[in-house]
Design a protein around this motif. Sequence first.
Motif, short mmCIF file in Angstrom:
data_model
loop_
_atom_site.label_atom_id
_atom_site.label_comp_id
_atom_site.label_asym_id
_atom_site.label_seq_id
_atom_site.Cartn_x
_atom_site.Cartn_y
_atom_site.Cartn_z
N LEU A 1 0.59 8.33 2.35
CA LEU A 1 1.84 7.58 2.37
C LEU A 1 2.44 7.53 3.77
O LEU A 1 2.81 6.46 4.26
CB LEU A 1 2.84 8.21 1.40
N PHE A 2 2.51 8.68 4.43
CA PHE A 2 3.06 8.71 5.78
C PHE A 2 2.22 7.87 6.73
O PHE A 2 2.76 7.22 7.63
CB PHE A 2 3.16 10.16 6.27
N SER B 1 0.84 -1.20 0.00
CA SER B 1 0.00 0.00 0.00
C SER B 1 0.87 1.25 0.00
O SER B 1 0.63 2.20 -0.76
CB SER B 1 -0.92 0.03 1.23
N ALA B 2 1.89 1.23 0.87
CA ALA B 2 2.74 2.40 1.03
C ALA B 2 3.48 2.76 -0.25
O ALA B 2 3.53 3.93 -0.65
CB ALA B 2 3.74 2.16 2.17
N VAL B 3 4.07 1.76 -0.90
CA VAL B 3 4.91 2.06 -2.06
C VAL B 3 4.08 2.47 -3.27
O VAL B 3 4.60 3.12 -4.19
CB VAL B 3 5.81 0.85 -2.42
N THR B 4 2.80 2.11 -3.28
CA THR B 4 1.96 2.48 -4.42
C THR B 4 1.21 3.79 -4.20
O THR B 4 0.74 4.39 -5.18
CB THR B 4 0.95 1.36 -4.74
N VAL B 5 1.09 4.25 -2.96
CA VAL B 5 0.35 5.48 -2.67
C VAL B 5 0.87 6.68 -3.46
O VAL B 5 0.09 7.37 -4.14
CB VAL B 5 0.34 5.78 -1.15
N PRO B 6 2.19 6.99 -3.41
CA PRO B 6 2.65 8.16 -4.17
C PRO B 6 2.51 7.99 -5.68
O PRO B 6 2.29 8.96 -6.40
CB PRO B 6 4.13 8.28 -3.77
N ILE B 7 2.61 6.74 -6.16
CA ILE B 7 2.43 6.49 -7.59
C ILE B 7 0.99 6.78 -8.00
O ILE B 7 0.73 7.47 -8.99
CB ILE B 7 2.81 5.03 -7.93
N TYR B 8 0.04 6.27 -7.21
CA TYR B 8 -1.37 6.55 -7.49
C TYR B 8 -1.66 8.05 -7.41
O TYR B 8 -2.42 8.60 -8.22
CB TYR B 8 -2.27 5.81 -6.49
N GLY C 1 2.61 17.93 9.62
CA GLY C 1 1.33 17.23 9.61
C GLY C 1 1.48 15.78 9.20
O GLY C 1 0.84 14.89 9.78
N ASN C 2 2.33 15.53 8.23
CA ASN C 2 2.57 14.15 7.79
C ASN C 2 3.33 13.35 8.83
O ASN C 2 3.08 12.15 9.01
CB ASN C 2 3.32 14.15 6.46
N LEU C 3 4.28 13.99 9.53
CA LEU C 3 5.01 13.28 10.59
C LEU C 3 4.06 12.88 11.72
O LEU C 3 4.16 11.77 12.27
CB LEU C 3 6.13 14.17 11.14
N ILE C 4 3.16 13.77 12.09
CA ILE C 4 2.19 13.44 13.13
C ILE C 4 1.29 12.29 12.67
O ILE C 4 0.99 11.37 13.45
CB ILE C 4 1.35 14.68 13.47
N SER C 5 0.89 12.32 11.40
CA SER C 5 0.09 11.21 10.85
C SER C 5 0.88 9.90 10.90
O SER C 5 0.32 8.84 11.16
CB SER C 5 -0.32 11.52 9.41
N PHE C 6 2.18 9.99 10.64
CA PHE C 6 3.06 8.81 10.67
C PHE C 6 3.05 8.16 12.05
O PHE C 6 2.79 6.96 12.18
CB PHE C 6 4.48 9.24 10.29
N PHE C 7 3.32 8.94 13.08
CA PHE C 7 3.40 8.38 14.44
C PHE C 7 2.03 7.93 14.95
O PHE C 7 1.92 6.88 15.60
CB PHE C 7 4.01 9.41 15.40
#
Length: 491
Positions: free
Chosen positions: A395-396, A55-62, A265-271
């Motif tokens: 992605l994050f 899922s992660a590796v395809t998210v930025p591609i999509y 915002g993405n870092l917070i989503s990551f954790f």
Amino acid sequence: MKHTNVKAVTIAVFTATFMAAIEGTIVSTAMPTIVSQLNGIELMNWIFSIFLLTSAVTVPIYGKLSDLYGRKLIFVIAALIFIIGSSLCGFAQNMEQLIIFRAIQGIGAGGILPSTMTIIADIYPFEKRARVIGFMGSAWGIAGVFGPLLGGFLVDQLSWHWIFFINVPVGIITIFLIWVYLKEDIHHARLPIDYLGAILFTTALLTLLFAFQRAGETFNWLEPLVLLLLFTSIILFVCFYFAEKKAPDPIIPFVLFKEPVVLIGNLISFFTSAFLIGLNVYVPMWAQGMLGYGATIAGFMLAPLSVAWITASFISGRWLNKLGTRRTVGIGSLLVIVGALILVLLPQKTPSISFYFVNLVIGFGFGVIFTTTTVTVQAAVSRDKTGVATASNALFRTVGQTIGVAVLGTIFNSILSTQFNAANDSGVTRKNLNLLISPKTATEVDTSLFEPIRNILYHGLNLVFLVMLLIGIISYICHFILPKMVANNKE
């Protein structure tokens, strides 16, 4: 040009979100039964990890493809792959097959969440978007209540294979609605797709995941192979960074992260996502392994999480306008920390009612955090970058779950192995733990072994909850760097 039927598309997006949500509630609830029947608790992480990795590796591609070719086509392709993967998972006969088919399912899932959130950004203005995303959150609440009921029934009465087949009719309905009612007019330039970046990013993430998995198997982070894998992943990520700097149309434009709200915002989503996957995996493990409940009750213990998530999603839209980004995310992060602290302090004989309360508190925090970060990341970029910005957030979140389940699984397996090695009773084994965590097979274990095995399981779960608390604290610290307010979308 025909106009988009906003109501029909909103229903379609809601249905797609529901499909993703019910996947989580059903699979998490059924996982103890799956690993028990397939005798593979040591491979349990891979059922989650491989799905999250692909899922992660395809998210930025999509995300990039949706900016280039439109949301409709990319969403339909992703949903079709997801349906095929779900069907294959339903037919899996052993752990290895299930892991492979989950990888295919993950490839499809990687395009669903960012596509749905980007579609919302396309058809609703900023001032309405938080409210609509709050409505999307209700899909998680419905799945949180309905998913455990359906999943528990299928697992307890039929077979766990059926939990995957439920995605097929839901996915078909979603594809139909999006294909018929979403109208787009795409005028973006057709720049070359960043294949090198995609390959480097995929390889780097896969290498990192293998390092975590290997460390979890050997319980030795200083093993030469583990160090080699970690070093290789760092080199690949560095190569990926420079490849993206040179790419005409990079998969992940690093210029996005010059915006503080996008980066933080993405870092917070990551954790927060790393915390979320821990909750989804190990609370059902406690319910079935420690308390002896079936899959249905284990799922119900997660239901308050989704119900609170809905409420918070609606409320956070108002807070965002009145309090700003920083304070809103801070409130959500504090609630997650409070819930995590309660989990750490829970004694071994904790009744199930305590988990309903904890999940209510944490779910409210999740609703605030995820809704706010999604809306503000979208608002911080121009409209032609909305797809890739939304994809970066997704992605994050996915990478956070990928690394989170690997790290927590490594810690969990390490403490179990230490405890089993120290046990004097030959009956206190990992095999018996596999049997004990499912009510269907628990009867095969001598009742005199229940207590010592549950003592070992408790130590593993308690340590996992402690690490989750630390993750929640890190997320809270990050929120101080967020801007106080975020402006509307830039044109």
